[in-house]
Design an enzyme around this catalytic site. Structure first.
Site, PDB file in Angstrom:
ATOM      1  N   LYS A  44       0.827  -1.199   0.000  1.00 48.16           N
ATOM      2  CA  LYS A  44       0.000   0.000   0.000  1.00 48.16           C
ATOM      3  C   LYS A  44       0.864   1.253   0.000  1.00 48.16           C
ATOM      4  O   LYS A  44       1.871   1.334   0.719  1.00 48.16           O
ATOM      5  CB  LYS A  44      -0.918  -0.026   1.223  1.00 48.16           C
ATOM      6  CG  LYS A  44      -1.932   1.113   1.273  1.00 48.16           C
ATOM      7  CD  LYS A  44      -2.889   0.919   2.445  1.00 48.16           C
ATOM      8  CE  LYS A  44      -3.881   2.053   2.558  1.00 48.16           C
ATOM      9  NZ  LYS A  44      -4.819   1.865   3.685  1.00 48.16           N
ATOM     10  N   SER A  90      -9.223   3.093   2.424  1.00 48.70           N
ATOM     11  CA  SER A  90      -8.094   3.590   1.647  1.00 48.70           C
ATOM     12  C   SER A  90      -7.245   2.479   1.017  1.00 48.70           C
ATOM     13  O   SER A  90      -6.335   2.755   0.231  1.00 48.70           O
ATOM     14  CB  SER A  90      -7.191   4.467   2.524  1.00 48.70           C
ATOM     15  OG  SER A  90      -6.656   3.738   3.614  1.00 48.70           O
ATOM     16  N   SER A 111     -10.546   1.286   6.496  1.00 45.38           N
ATOM     17  CA  SER A 111      -9.740   1.259   5.279  1.00 45.38           C
ATOM     18  C   SER A 111      -9.363  -0.137   4.808  1.00 45.38           C
ATOM     19  O   SER A 111      -8.947  -0.318   3.664  1.00 45.38           O
ATOM     20  CB  SER A 111      -8.468   2.095   5.468  1.00 45.38           C
ATOM     21  OG  SER A 111      -8.789   3.460   5.526  1.00 45.38           O
TER      22      SER A 111
END
Length: 469
Positions: free
Chosen positions: A85, A160, A184
């Site tokens: 990520k 996210s 997220s």
């Protein structure tokens, strides 16, 4: 209920790419596939699929990755391709945090979690897309653009960890790291029909200086297409870190116990606005747990949703202001409106505001500890994946959303007190996009929650419903 196409073309995808990480690693150990071939198949899949969804960013050079795969160090993830990520620092690989202020940022060192992945033998191929600084549950930013939903590319993949969720759903990677402050991990897992696990706070140790006590809102965790893969990655991520006093790892699985008591909270007594059709999905999902011998009871809201929101937004804004306030001062033109709003709100927080928020959080923690259920169940989001061209939904079922993150309020109960929360696939809406179900346990009962998820996984076939990309 309308389901998406259910088969990825076998003539296009090698069998190895279709399997989960556990099977890929077993094939590598058995010698039925080489690390170089797995890497080549992975990169071919990314080339074929990523342009439609934009999940993988900062992809590294093919020949470099093929060579790295062959010399990956021994470990539980040896030779497995992974994209990290874009909020986690990766040495020598561009890490932008989704911000134009860091468009060319090359970290000198890995974050602690990334270092654990590398020591375990994972080969870092690039990054997964995320919203700017991880703010908002829709993965778009000025550097890389929008990540789209594999089941309907006109829709959001969530965030996210939206890039991670979409990459898993498309079989571009078999394992993905994520992070979860306000859903997220859980929202994109649900919207991409995969599993996402937010561990108990401290199980996956963070890094760096700063306050260790007041924030405690965010944690890293695993995303995958099977519960066994979640545990595989969690075991690596949760390596004990003696530099972090809250570190409680490593994760240790345990044998399943007896039947569990599950408390279904639905829309929290009407406090959480829900898009029509969302709650309808859960009747079958909850029935699965009953059929497995667990008890499921609809329970009344155990705490004020308004109080939880007050505490959450106070602590969140204060934390964000502490972390990113200097950026607003140094580069105000590089700060998006949502981040500016958070920072300014956090800077205006008083000592009495913080004290009240902490007291509410403490009361909620005591409440959960004393509840007569083992697991709480809630939707993983309050609406189905929305238009990818939106920044965020401004209303749900006629109820106005008063902030960029109000539509994700349903994830706050677990986040506020660092409870373990697993998002499992729960089915598809009439538009054909997926939705998830949160299973929330007591602090430290991560294995109990994952065992429950394994029971559910064995009794359902949602993961087999793959996108037609």
């Amino acid at each position: 209920m309308t389901l998406p196409p259910t088969t990825l073309p076998p003539t296009i995808l090698p069998q190895t790419i279709l399997t989960d990480a556990t099977d890929q690693l077993a094939a590598l150990r058995a010698g039925t596939i080489t690390p170089r071939q797995l890497m080549a198949d992975t990169l071919d899949r990314i080339a074929a699929t990523n342009p439609a969804v934009n999940a993988i960013v900062a992809l590294r050079d093919r020949e470099t990755l093929l060579a790295e795969a062959e010399r990956a160090p021994a470990g539980p993830l040896q030779g497995l391709p992974m994209a990290v990520k874009d909020l986690a620092d990766t040495a020598g690989i561009v890490t932008t945090y989704g911000s134009p202020a860091f468009r060319d940022h090359l970290p000198a060192a890995d974050s602690p979690m990334v270092a654990r992945l590398r020591r375990a033998g994972a080969v870092i191929i690039g990054k997964t897309n995320t919203p700017e600084f991880g703010l908002g549950s829709h993965s778009f930013n000025p550097v890389y653009g929008v990540t789209r939903n594999p089941y309907d590319p006109t829709r959001s993949a969530g965030g996210s960890s939206g890039g991670a969720g979409a990459a898993l759903a498309c079989r571009m990677v078999a394992l993905a790291d994520g992070s979860d402050m306000m859903g997220s991990l859980r929202n994109p897992a649900g919207w991409n029909n995969v599993f996402g696990f937010r561990p108990s706070y401290g199980l996956v140790a963070g890094g760096g200086p700063g306050d260790l006590f007041v924030p405690q809102l965010s944690t890293e965790g695993p995303m995958a297409r099977s519960i066994r893969d979640l545990e595989l990655l969690l075991a690596v991520q949760s390596e004990h870190d003696p530099r972090h006093p809250h570190s409680s790892g490593p994760y240790r699985p345990k044998a399943p116990g007896g039947p569990l008591r599950i408390g279904w909270l639905g829309d929290w007594g009407g406090a959480y606005a829900m898009e029509p059709g969302v709650l309808d999905l859960y009747e079958a999902a909850l029935g699965t747990f009953t059929a497995l011998g667990h008890s499921v009871t609809a329970i009344a809201p155990p705490f004020s949703a308004a109080a939880l929101w007050e505490a959450w937004t106070t602590l969140r804004s204060w934390t964000i202001a502490g972390n990113l306030g200097p950026l607003l001062r140094q580069s105000p033109d590089m700060v998006k409106p949502d981040l500016r709003w958070e920072i300014e709100r956090g800077l205006a927080t008083t000592a009495s505001d913080l004290r009240r928020a902490s007291a509410i959080r403490s009361d909620w923690f005591r409440c959960t500890a004393g509840m007569a259920v083992d697991v709480l169940a809630l939707p993983s989001a309050q609406l189905f994946a929305f238009d990818a061209d939106w920044h965020w939904p401004h209303q749900i079922a006629g109820t106005a959303m008063d902030s960029y993150h109000r539509w994700m309020e349903v994830v706050v109960p677990a986040s506020l007190t660092g409870l373990p929360a697993l998002s499992v696939p729960a089915g598809f809406g009439v538009s054909g996009t997926p939705m998830g179900l949160q299973l929330i346990g007591h602090r430290g009962q991560d294995a109990t929650v994952l065992n429950l998820g394994r029971d559910y996984e064995a009794a359902t076939d949602w993961i087999a419903q793959t996108p037609a990309l």
